[in-house]
Enzyme design. Structure first.
Site, PDB file in Angstrom:
ATOM      1  N   GLY A   1      -4.353  -0.658  -1.182  1.00  0.00           N
ATOM      2  CA  GLY A   1      -4.876  -0.062   0.057  1.00  0.00           C
ATOM      3  C   GLY A   1      -5.050   1.439  -0.102  1.00  0.00           C
TER       4      GLY A   1
ATOM      5  N   ARG B   1      -7.910  -4.646  -4.771  1.00  0.00           N
ATOM      6  CA  ARG B   1      -6.711  -5.405  -5.130  1.00  0.00           C
ATOM      7  C   ARG B   1      -7.201  -6.425  -6.154  1.00  0.00           C
ATOM      8  NH1 ARG B   1      -3.196  -3.755  -1.004  1.00  0.00           N
ATOM      9  NH2 ARG B   1      -4.144  -3.539   1.042  1.00  0.00           N
TER      10      ARG B   1
ATOM     11  N   ASP C   1       3.122  -0.397  -3.585  1.00  0.00           N
ATOM     12  CA  ASP C   1       4.063  -1.329  -4.197  1.00  0.00           C
ATOM     13  C   ASP C   1       3.419  -2.300  -5.206  1.00  0.00           C
ATOM     14  OD1 ASP C   1       6.833  -2.329  -3.951  1.00  0.00           O
ATOM     15  OD2 ASP C   1       5.798  -4.165  -3.345  1.00  0.00           O
TER      16      ASP C   1
ATOM     17  N   THR D   1       0.430   5.364  -0.529  1.00  0.00           N
ATOM     18  CA  THR D   1       0.430   4.298   0.477  1.00  0.00           C
ATOM     19  C   THR D   1       0.854   4.857   1.829  1.00  0.00           C
ATOM     20  OG1 THR D   1       1.533   2.267   1.234  1.00  0.00           O
ATOM     21  CG2 THR D   1       2.775   3.603  -0.313  1.00  0.00           C
TER      22      THR D   1
ATOM     23  N   ASP E   1       2.392   3.151   3.926  1.00  0.00           N
ATOM     24  CA  ASP E   1       3.558   2.383   4.377  1.00  0.00           C
ATOM     25  C   ASP E   1       4.897   3.090   4.152  1.00  0.00           C
ATOM     26  OD1 ASP E   1       1.706   0.424   4.931  1.00  0.00           O
ATOM     27  OD2 ASP E   1       2.133  -0.764   3.141  1.00  0.00           O
TER      28      ASP E   1
ATOM     29  N   ASP F   1       6.921   2.723   1.765  1.00  0.00           N
ATOM     30  CA  ASP F   1       7.932   1.713   1.437  1.00  0.00           C
ATOM     31  C   ASP F   1       8.348   1.732  -0.031  1.00  0.00           C
ATOM     32  OD1 ASP F   1       5.488   0.855   0.504  1.00  0.00           O
ATOM     33  OD2 ASP F   1       5.695  -1.212   1.194  1.00  0.00           O
TER      34      ASP F   1
ATOM     35  N   ARG G   1       3.069  -3.225   6.513  1.00  0.00           N
ATOM     36  CA  ARG G   1       3.371  -4.475   5.799  1.00  0.00           C
ATOM     37  C   ARG G   1       4.744  -4.987   6.248  1.00  0.00           C
ATOM     38  NH1 ARG G   1       0.261  -6.510   1.675  1.00  0.00           N
ATOM     39  NH2 ARG G   1      -0.686  -4.519   1.236  1.00  0.00           N
TER      40      ARG G   1
HETATM   41  O1  F6P Z   1      -0.346  -1.274   2.157  1.00  0.00           O
HETATM   42  C1  F6P Z   1      -1.191  -0.610   3.031  1.00  0.00           C
HETATM   43  C2  F6P Z   1      -1.672  -1.524   4.116  1.00  0.00           C
HETATM   44  O2  F6P Z   1      -2.488  -0.781   5.008  1.00  0.00           O
HETATM   45  C3  F6P Z   1      -0.579  -2.256   4.907  1.00  0.00           C
HETATM   46  O3  F6P Z   1       0.034  -1.458   5.879  1.00  0.00           O
HETATM   47  C4  F6P Z   1      -1.349  -3.428   5.462  1.00  0.00           C
HETATM   48  O4  F6P Z   1      -0.492  -4.510   5.712  1.00  0.00           O
HETATM   49  C5  F6P Z   1      -2.326  -3.748   4.361  1.00  0.00           C
HETATM   50  O5  F6P Z   1      -2.466  -2.564   3.574  1.00  0.00           O
HETATM   51  C6  F6P Z   1      -3.686  -4.185   4.835  1.00  0.00           C
HETATM   52  O6  F6P Z   1      -4.466  -4.489   3.728  1.00  0.00           O
HETATM   53  P1  F6P Z   1      -6.024  -4.806   3.756  1.00  0.00           P
HETATM   54  O7  F6P Z   1      -6.753  -3.514   3.996  1.00  0.00           O
HETATM   55  O8  F6P Z   1      -6.310  -5.361   2.413  1.00  0.00           O
HETATM   56  O9  F6P Z   1      -6.230  -5.752   4.884  1.00  0.00           O
END
Ligand code: F6P
Length: 326
Positions: A14, A75, A106, A129, A131, A133, A175
């Site tokens: 992300g 990803r 992560d 990130t 997050d 985390d 997340r």
């Molecule tokens: O890890 C960053 C994040 O924004 C999380 O907070 C969220 O759960 C996820 O990515 C969303 O991912 P995507 O943009 O692939 O839906």
């Protein structure tokens, strides 16, 4: 000193505001140290498809203030397989890249860790990130900007919440981590934060209602961390409608707005320091480490710790939130 001539750089997972500031810092610190630098596009995918370009200082001009990532991100499913990682390694050899800098969260740093274990190439990471985390760093690139975005959005929702005397559940990203929810609640003066970290210990919703969270107010705002564990804001609202029908409940899911926007000063500074430190680390022969910041000092955190350990939330903050919401 390590015998590195060319550094490959990618952003993965992300996106997070400040990634561009990090790209700029890694590129310029490499060139300053007489290293070649190559930008790898679309995360690990670019290593498999060979989407790689040499970067000069002007490739990263005028990007420090931009959200997103000029290198794009993805990803990459193929990189999770040994076959994909073999192709990636072959691409690095073909391109003459002898060290790798990965900017991501992560999942991306877990990929970096596995890759560095399988192949003899120095890899270092930057925590990119929203997050927050990752273990071993007080904060991550993008987290502060996302917090500010949440705060501004909640300020706006508060106007309508108080006009209509409603109870709002506002869902934020993270997340499985509650950092954005908890600190977003503190920053915006919300009544409570519902976070996965303490979900199994207490029924946070019941506790809120029992404590009479609207004793002195007609409207309330509760931040809910997205998570399967908590059921998110929709789950909360459904429960309230069923168990406490006297409340006029609404839900807002902030979503990807939290990932965009121009990075704050804190995120730009953090990304710049970490980007420069990543090149220092490579020159010092470090490998398999993530750049972290602890008490305003840059530290190297082994990938094994950064991605494997659950970063604890500061429980004092929960208490402060409780005290201030009377
Ligand atoms: O890890 C960053 C994040 O924004 C999380 O907070 C969220 O759960 C996820 O990515 C969303 O991912 P995507 O943009 O692939 O839906």
């Amino acid at each position: 000193m390590a015998n590195i001539k060319c550094v490959g750089l990618l952003t993965s997972g992300g996106d997070a505001p400040g990634m561009n500031a990090a790209i700029r810092a890694v590129t310029r610190a490499s060139i300053y140290n007489d290293l070649e630098v190559k930008g790898i596009y679309r995360g690990y995918k670019g290593l498999i498809t060979g989407e790689i370009l040499p970067f000069k200082t002007n490739n990263v001009s005028n990007i420090i203030q931009q959200g997103g990532t000029i290198l794009k991100t993805a990803r990459c499913v193929e990189f999770r397989e040994p076959e994909g990682r073999r192709t990636a390694y072959e691409t690095l050899q073909k391109e003459g890249i002898d060290a790798l800098v990965v900017i991501g969260g992560d999942g991306s740093l877990t990929g970096a860790r596995i890759f560095a274990q399988e192949y003899n190439i120095p890899v270092v990471g930057l925590p990119g990130t929203i997050d927050n985390d990752l273990y071993g760093t007080d904060t991550t690139i993008g987290y502060d900007t996302a917090l500010n975005t949440i705060m501004q959005a909640v300020d706006k929702i508060r106007d309508t919440a108080s006009s209509h005397e409603r109870l709002f559940f506002i869902e934020v990203m993270g997340r499985d981590a509650g950092f954005l929810a908890l600190n977003g609640a503190l920053a915006s003066g919300a009544e409570a934060a519902i976070i996965p970290e303490i979900w199994t210990e207490v029924d946070q919703l019941e506790e809120l209602i029992k404590n009479g969270f609207r004793k002195t107010k007609n409207s309330s705002i509760v931040l809910v961390a997205e998570s399967e564990i908590t059921g998110g804001a929709i789950g909360m609202a459904e429960r309230v409608k069923k168990e406490y029908p006297q409340y006029d409940v609404r839900v807002t899911i902030l979503g990807h707005i939290q990932r965009g926007g121009s990075p704050t000063a804190s995120d730009r500074i953090l990304a710049s320091r970490m980007g420069a430190a990543a090149i220092d680390a490579l020159m010092e022969d470090q490998r398999n480490v993530m750049m972290g910041v602890q008490d305003d000092t840059i530290v190297y955190v082994p990938f094994s710790k950064a991605v494997k350990k659950d970063k604890p939330i500061n429980r004092d903050l929960l208490n402060t939130l409780r005290i201030l919401s009377i």
